[in-house]
Design a protein around this motif. Structure first.
Motif, mmCIF file in Angstrom:
data_model
loop_
_atom_site.group_PDB
_atom_site.id
_atom_site.type_symbol
_atom_site.label_atom_id
_atom_site.label_comp_id
_atom_site.label_asym_id
_atom_site.label_seq_id
_atom_site.Cartn_x
_atom_site.Cartn_y
_atom_site.Cartn_z
ATOM 1 N N ALA A 1 22.228 52.789 -9.929
ATOM 2 C CA ALA A 1 21.865 52.710 -8.618
ATOM 3 C C ALA A 1 22.942 53.578 -7.726
ATOM 4 O O ALA A 1 22.635 54.297 -6.911
ATOM 5 N N MET A 2 24.098 52.951 -7.968
ATOM 6 C CA MET A 2 25.474 53.833 -7.310
ATOM 7 C C MET A 2 25.424 55.180 -7.776
ATOM 8 O O MET A 2 25.654 56.151 -7.065
ATOM 9 N N ALA A 3 25.389 55.470 -8.942
ATOM 10 C CA ALA A 3 25.437 56.926 -9.414
ATOM 11 C C ALA A 3 24.323 57.662 -8.898
ATOM 12 O O ALA A 3 24.679 58.761 -8.369
ATOM 13 N N ARG A 4 23.087 57.033 -8.785
ATOM 14 C CA ARG A 4 21.983 57.916 -8.103
ATOM 15 C C ARG A 4 22.238 58.184 -6.573
ATOM 16 O O ARG A 4 21.977 59.345 -6.328
ATOM 17 N N LYS A 5 23.213 57.549 -5.934
ATOM 18 C CA LYS A 5 23.435 57.882 -4.502
ATOM 19 C C LYS A 5 24.429 59.195 -4.825
ATOM 20 O O LYS A 5 24.253 59.804 -3.713
ATOM 21 N N PHE A 6 24.838 59.513 -5.587
ATOM 22 C CA PHE A 6 25.867 60.606 -5.791
ATOM 23 C C PHE A 6 25.243 61.865 -6.552
ATOM 24 O O PHE A 6 26.050 62.489 -7.332
ATOM 25 N N GLY A 7 23.996 61.915 -6.716
ATOM 26 C CA GLY A 7 23.474 62.829 -7.564
ATOM 27 C C GLY A 7 23.132 62.918 -8.992
ATOM 28 O O GLY A 7 22.829 63.840 -9.517
#
Length: 199
Positions: free
Chosen positions: A36-42
């Motif tokens: 989910a955190m990785a998704r925040k940054f593309g």
């Protein structure tokens, strides 16, 4: 989810290459929070695999750059809002529903990682090092072999329970993913996966 490990992941993502992520004691919830955190940054969750930890026996997730315009826009927005995220600055908050959806994907993928036949074979192999010490502890010579064989058979009798639990997880999380608009697809290896809408 350890902040140090999150920041390391964010720094690795700066390369624009696929990244593998695990934690000291990975659970599906922790792995989902990383995704989910990785998704925040593309980036986007791609798969879950074995290979994390010092012995290579833990689960890790593979995240890859998401080329969609929405992901690029989201990444640009979050990089502007959290410029120091990878180096000790403030991190974005994670939406619980997003984490739960990623947890459903990861759990489903784990439950389909092996076929039933492969799971039975792996269980049979894994039960041997458990059964042998038990037999040697309680007996010697032929008695130890018999006791080890009995203990191995008892462990193997539990395999159907494990298969039933795996099927239950598969059914439960498949329903969650379908309700969220995910589509079932078969990957090149013949494994059933769920991809997000437009994925």
């Amino acid at each position: 989810m350890g902040e140090r490990r999150v920041r390391k992941m964010l720094r690795q993502m700066e390369s624009g290459e696929p990244v593998r992520v695990t934690s000291a004691m990975p659970t599906t919830t922790k792995l989902a929070r990383f995704a989910a955190m990785a998704r925040k940054f593309g980036y986007a969750y791609a798969d879950v695999r074995r290979g994390g930890g010092p012995k290579g026996d833990q689960y890790l997730i593979v995240i890859v750059p998401d080329p969609s315009p929405e992901a690029r826009e989201r990444a640009a927005r979050n990089r502007a809002r959290y410029p120091g995220a990878a180096h000790g600055g403030e991190l974005p908050r994670l939406a619980p529903e997003e984490v739960e959806l990623l947890k459903a994907r990861i759990t489903f993928d784990i439950s389909t990682m092996y076929t039933d036949k492969q799971m039975i074979l792996l269980a049979g192999i894994a039960a041997v090092p458990l059964a042998l010490p038990f037999g040697l502890l309680l007996g010697s010579g032929a008695t130890a072999v018999v006791l080890a064989a009995v203990f191995w058979a008892a462990l193997m009798a539990l395999v159907p329970v494990g298969l039933a639990v795996s099927r239950r997880y598969r059914t439960r999380y498949a329903a969650v993913l379908r309700a969220a608009g995910f589509t079932p697809v078969t990957d090149p290896a013949g494994r059933l996966r769920y991809v997000p809408p437009g994925g």
